[in-house]
Write a protein that holds these residues in place. Sequence first.
Motif, PDB file in Angstrom:
ATOM      1  N   ARG A  21       0.346  -0.963   0.183  1.00 16.07           N
ATOM      2  CA  ARG A  21       0.451   0.010   0.164  1.00 16.07           C
ATOM      3  C   ARG A  21       1.051   1.295  -0.062  1.00 16.07           C
ATOM      4  O   ARG A  21       1.330   1.790  -1.266  1.00 16.07           O
ATOM      5  N   VAL A  22       2.014   1.072   1.069  1.00 19.03           N
ATOM      6  CA  VAL A  22       2.711   2.330   0.901  1.00 19.03           C
ATOM      7  C   VAL A  22       3.822   2.464  -0.207  1.00 19.03           C
ATOM      8  O   VAL A  22       3.822   3.847  -0.876  1.00 19.03           O
ATOM      9  N   ALA A  23       3.906   1.480  -1.209  1.00 17.66           N
ATOM     10  CA  ALA A  23       4.729   1.496  -2.212  1.00 17.66           C
ATOM     11  C   ALA A  23       3.957   2.224  -3.097  1.00 17.66           C
ATOM     12  O   ALA A  23       4.875   3.041  -4.010  1.00 17.66           O
ATOM     13  N   LYS A  24       2.277   2.062  -3.515  1.00 17.49           N
ATOM     14  CA  LYS A  24       1.173   2.747  -4.102  1.00 17.49           C
ATOM     15  C   LYS A  24       1.373   4.099  -4.082  1.00 17.49           C
ATOM     16  O   LYS A  24       1.454   4.382  -5.213  1.00 17.49           O
ATOM     17  N   ARG A  25       1.477   4.502  -3.122  1.00 15.69           N
ATOM     18  CA  ARG A  25       0.807   6.099  -2.223  1.00 15.69           C
ATOM     19  C   ARG A  25       3.312   6.922  -2.733  1.00 15.69           C
ATOM     20  O   ARG A  25       2.990   7.316  -3.217  1.00 15.69           O
ATOM     21  N   ILE A  26       3.531   6.234  -2.504  1.00 15.91           N
ATOM     22  CA  ILE A  26       5.332   6.401  -3.483  1.00 15.91           C
ATOM     23  C   ILE A  26       5.446   6.126  -4.825  1.00 15.91           C
ATOM     24  O   ILE A  26       5.586   7.348  -5.172  1.00 15.91           O
ATOM     25  N   ALA A  27       4.476   5.559  -5.463  1.00 13.41           N
ATOM     26  CA  ALA A  27       4.392   5.192  -6.794  1.00 13.41           C
ATOM     27  C   ALA A  27       3.690   7.008  -7.099  1.00 13.41           C
ATOM     28  O   ALA A  27       4.149   7.206  -8.380  1.00 13.41           O
ATOM     29  N   GLU A  28       2.847   6.894  -6.745  1.00 13.75           N
ATOM     30  CA  GLU A  28       1.860   8.265  -6.645  1.00 13.75           C
ATOM     31  C   GLU A  28       2.442   9.476  -7.052  1.00 13.75           C
ATOM     32  O   GLU A  28       2.335  10.278  -7.766  1.00 13.75           O
ATOM     33  N   SER A  29       3.264   9.513  -5.671  1.00 10.89           N
ATOM     34  CA  SER A  29       3.904  10.517  -6.015  1.00 10.89           C
ATOM     35  C   SER A  29       5.327  10.870  -6.602  1.00 10.89           C
ATOM     36  O   SER A  29       5.390  11.828  -7.625  1.00 10.89           O
ATOM     37  N   LYS A  30       5.311   9.439  -7.529  1.00 16.57           N
ATOM     38  CA  LYS A  30       6.937   9.745  -8.482  1.00 16.57           C
ATOM     39  C   LYS A  30       5.955  10.168  -9.504  1.00 16.57           C
ATOM     40  O   LYS A  30       6.767  10.765 -10.416  1.00 16.57           O
ATOM     41  N   ARG A  31       4.705   9.214  -9.590  1.00 20.26           N
ATOM     42  CA  ARG A  31       4.973   9.425 -11.209  1.00 20.26           C
ATOM     43  C   ARG A  31       3.949  11.006 -11.539  1.00 20.26           C
ATOM     44  O   ARG A  31       3.420  11.658 -12.782  1.00 20.26           O
ATOM     45  N   ALA A  32       3.502  11.320 -10.544  1.00 21.78           N
ATOM     46  CA  ALA A  32       3.013  13.074 -10.677  1.00 21.78           C
ATOM     47  C   ALA A  32       4.151  13.737 -10.810  1.00 21.78           C
ATOM     48  O   ALA A  32       4.262  15.013 -10.850  1.00 21.78           O
ATOM     49  N   GLY A  33       5.567  13.229 -11.379  1.00 19.55           N
ATOM     50  CA  GLY A  33       6.628  14.142 -11.342  1.00 19.55           C
ATOM     51  C   GLY A  33       7.612  14.399 -10.441  1.00 19.55           C
ATOM     52  O   GLY A  33       8.373  14.902 -10.898  1.00 19.55           O
ATOM     53  N   ASN A  34       7.323  14.124  -9.548  1.00 16.13           N
ATOM     54  CA  ASN A  34       7.871  14.644  -8.267  1.00 16.13           C
ATOM     55  C   ASN A  34       9.594  13.530  -7.880  1.00 16.13           C
ATOM     56  O   ASN A  34       9.589  12.432  -8.907  1.00 16.13           O
ATOM     57  N   ASP A  35      10.561  14.854  -7.610  1.00 16.52           N
ATOM     58  CA  ASP A  35      11.714  13.036  -7.022  1.00 16.52           C
ATOM     59  C   ASP A  35      11.364  12.943  -5.989  1.00 16.52           C
ATOM     60  O   ASP A  35      11.122  12.959  -4.850  1.00 16.52           O
ATOM     61  N   VAL A  36      11.162  11.354  -5.628  1.00 18.31           N
ATOM     62  CA  VAL A  36      11.317  11.194  -4.558  1.00 18.31           C
ATOM     63  C   VAL A  36      12.079  10.919  -3.770  1.00 18.31           C
ATOM     64  O   VAL A  36      12.624   9.007  -4.009  1.00 18.31           O
TER      65      VAL A  36
END
Lengths: 427, 427
Positions: A21-36
Motif C-alpha cells: 500500500r505504501v509502495a503505491k502511494r510512493i509510486a503516485e508521488s513519483k508518477r506525479a512528476g516528483n523526485d522522491v
Amino acid sequence: MALIVQKYGGSSVSDAESIKRVAKRIAESKRAGNDVVVVVSAMGDTTDELLDLAQQVTPAPPQRELDILLTAGERISMSLLAMAINNLGIKAKSFTGQQAGVITDAVHGKAHIVDVVPSRVRETIEKGAVAIVAGFQGVTRDTNDVTTLGRGGSDTTAVALAAGLGADVCEIYSDVDGVFTADPRIVPAARKVERLTYEEMLEMAASGAKILHLRCVEYGRRYDVPIHVRSSFSGKEGTLVTNRPLTAENGEELPMEDPIITGVAHDRSEAKITVVGVPDVPGTAARIFEVVATAGANIDMIVQNVSAAQTGLTDISFTLPEGDVPGTLAALKAAQDELKYDSLQFDDQVGKLSLVGAGMKSSPGVSAKLFGALRDAGINIEMISTSEIRISVVTREDSLDDAVRAVHTAFGLDGETEAVVYAGTGR
Amino acid sequence: MALIVQKYGGSSVSDAESIKRVAKRIAESKRAGNDVVVVVSAMGDTTDELLDLAQQVTPAPPQRELDILLTAGERISMSLLAMAINNLGIKAKSFTGQQAGVITDAVHGKAHIVDVVPSRVRETIEKGAVAIVAGFQGVTRDTNDVTTLGRGGSDTTAVALAAGLGADVCEIYSDVDGVFTADPRIVPAARKVERLTYEEMLEMAASGAKILHLRCVEYGRRYDVPIHVRSSFSGKEGTLVTNRPLTAENGEELPMEDPIITGVAHDRSEAKITVVGVPDVPGTAARIFEVVATAGANIDMIVQNVSAAQTGLTDISFTLPEGDVPGTLAALKAAQDELKYDSLQFDDQVGKLSLVGAGMKSSPGVSAKLFGALRDAGINIEMISTSEIRISVVTREDSLDDAVRAVHTAFGLDGETEAVVYAGTGR
C-alpha cells in the motif's frame, strides 16, 4: 517538479500488504512528476521483538551490539519496500544509514547526526529512481560503527536528509491525520491544525504530543525544512510545520481569536520528586540541582514552597522523566549529609497538561481562563510553569483526561466532527 | 596459543538458549588461551522467513534488494551472540561482512569473495576480545553494495577469513559429529571419518554430501586451511580436512585396506535429460553441449548410446541440477532445427550414488565390487562416471537408499555403533 522526502513509520509498514500500500502511494508521488526519497522505520513490532531477544540473551546488552541488532529492522523494511516499488514498474534502491551518508557521533543508542553526505541518494534520484533510506540509524565517521538515533530517530533522519538534499518538503506519514488541538483518543472533538510554526510544534512536542519528536522539529527549524505531518491511511492533507505563522498577510485565514491557541498537549510519562525539609539558605537549590544534573536527569518543572518561618525549612519539588527517577534518587540519597534535607518523596501518579499557542504570555486572560476551567472541572493544580508560548500545569494523573477535555472546550477548540484515530504508533 | 576461526550454522543459534550455549563453547575456547574469531549464520529459519516476506511483496524481487534483506539475518544472530559472550565476562564485538573486510564481486545472490582485509577483526583479537563476523555476506569494493555468497556462504566466509588471518584451524560447527562414511539417516551403521584430504572432501561434496559446500573446501585447499568439521551439540572431535592423507608416515593409523575408501555419498537433487534421435556425426555432441552451456546449466554426467547402424541415430543423456532443467529444455527446444534431434525426454526420478576414496582408479577390483554389490541388491545402473578418486552411478531415485546401504556394507564401512543424528541443518 518538487523533491519530496517521505517518512513512513512502523505502523505504515507492519506487514507485506501495508508495504504494498505504501509502495503505491510512493509510486503516485513519483508518477506525479516528483523526485522522491523515502525514509522508513522497522516493520510494526520488529524493534520490540529484537529488544526482547536481547533481554533473553543478557540483562545488560552492550549498546554497540544493541545498535547492530536493532538496525536489522530497517534493513528488512527498506529492502521489502524497494522490492514492492520495483514491482510497480518504478526503479527503487534501498540504502542503509551508512550508504545514505548519515554520519553520527559515537553515542550508541542515542547518537546525534553530525553530518549528512547523501551522494548516493542524490545519484539515485538523478537517474530517475526512488531512493529508500533506513531511518533511525547512522554510522560513525572514524570507526565505521553502526549507531542508532534513539526515540524519534526515523523522523530525524527524514528531516536531516531533506535538509541535506535541499528538499521542498519533508512529509512525515503516520497513523494520524496530522497535529490535533488535543489527543483525539481523549478529546473526540479535537480538530486538526492546518499550520503551525516550528516553535509551536516544539512546545507541543516538549509537552507530550507524540506526533513529532522534539529533535526532528529542532532540526527542521534550524535548516528551515517544511514538515508536512499526514496519514498514510487517509491520503488527506495534514498539518504543515513551517517558519511562517498563520496570518492574513500571507493570504491565509486569520485565526478565530487572539492569541492563537494551537492546542492542548498532555504527558503521563513524568514523575515528581520532592526534597522535604531543605534549609532555606542561599545556594541550597543550586546544590540540589547540581547533584541531580550529575545523575543525567532532564528536569522539567520546579516548585519551591514558601519557607515556614519558625523552622527555616522548605520543600523543593521537580518533575522529570520516570526513567530518570532511580538514578536521581540514588544521587540525592548519596548527598543527604551535604544537602541536609529531611527526606525524599517520589510520586509517579502525576500528569502534565500544556496549553500551547502564540502570544500567550502577553495575554493575561489566557491563564485566568485556564485555571478557571480546571477549577470548574474540580481539578487541583499542583505545579505551574510558563514559557512565551506555553502554560503547563501538573495534576493528578487520573484527572488528566478530564482536565484536557475541560481546557479544550473552554478555549473553543472543539470541532463539529469526531477526529479519526487509527491503531498503533510508529518509531 | 592458537588462532581459531569457528563457524556456527543456523541450527546452532536457533534461539536465545542455543545462542547462550554457543557463547559458552566460545568462552571455553577463549579461556583455554586461544584467539577466537567466530563466523555465524542467521538464526534457524530466519532466511526462509525473509524469503517468504519478499515473495509476499513481489514475485520477482531485485537481487540487490534481496541481498540487503537476507543480510539482516546475520546482523541479528551476530549481535545477540556478541551480547551473550560479553555476558560471560569475555569481551566480544560483532562485525558485518563489510566491517570484517569481506570484499566480493558484484554478482548479487551468489557473489564470490575476491579479497579479505580483516584489519578490524585482527585489531579486535589483538586486544584480547572475540570477533564475531556475519557469515554469508560481503560488500563490493567499488559501489559499497551488500552482497550474499549463495549456498554454503557462511562456511566459505569462515575459511576465507581463516586464510586471511593465517588461522591455525577453521572449525565448522553444525548438527552432525563430522563427515560420515554415508548419511547416517540412511545408513545407521555409518562411521565418522577422522581425517580426509581436500580432494576426497571435494569429491564427497560434489557427490551430494551436504556437510561442507564445494566452494568452502576449494578455498581451504587453495590456501591450505585445515578444516575441522564438528558438532556444536556433542563436543566430540570431528573430521579433519587437510592436505595430509592418513598414512603410517605421519604417525597415524594405517587404513584397514588399500585403496582407502572414504565413504558413500548420494544426491537426489539432479535430473536427467535425454536428447533422442541425434544424427551420429562428428560435432553433434559438441553443439548440443554448447547449447546447454548457453542456458547456464552445470552438466554432471554424460552418456551416449551406441549408434544403431541402420538409422545412424543415437541418444545422448546427461544429468544436471533440477533447477537448471527448465532453461536447458527451452534452449534445446529453440535449437531443434539446427541439432536435428527427434525429441527430448526429461526424468527427475534419478538418484546418484558415489563411492569416494584415494587410489581407486588404479584398483580395478573396486568398480567390480561396487557393481557386484548393486547387482546383488537388485539395483539397475543407468549411467556411470569415474574420476581419479570417485565412481558415480545413476539409479532410480526410489532405490537409492538401498543402493547406499548395500555399497556401504560391501566395502566394510559399517561401524559397530549407530551414528548420532541431530535435527536441522545450517546455512
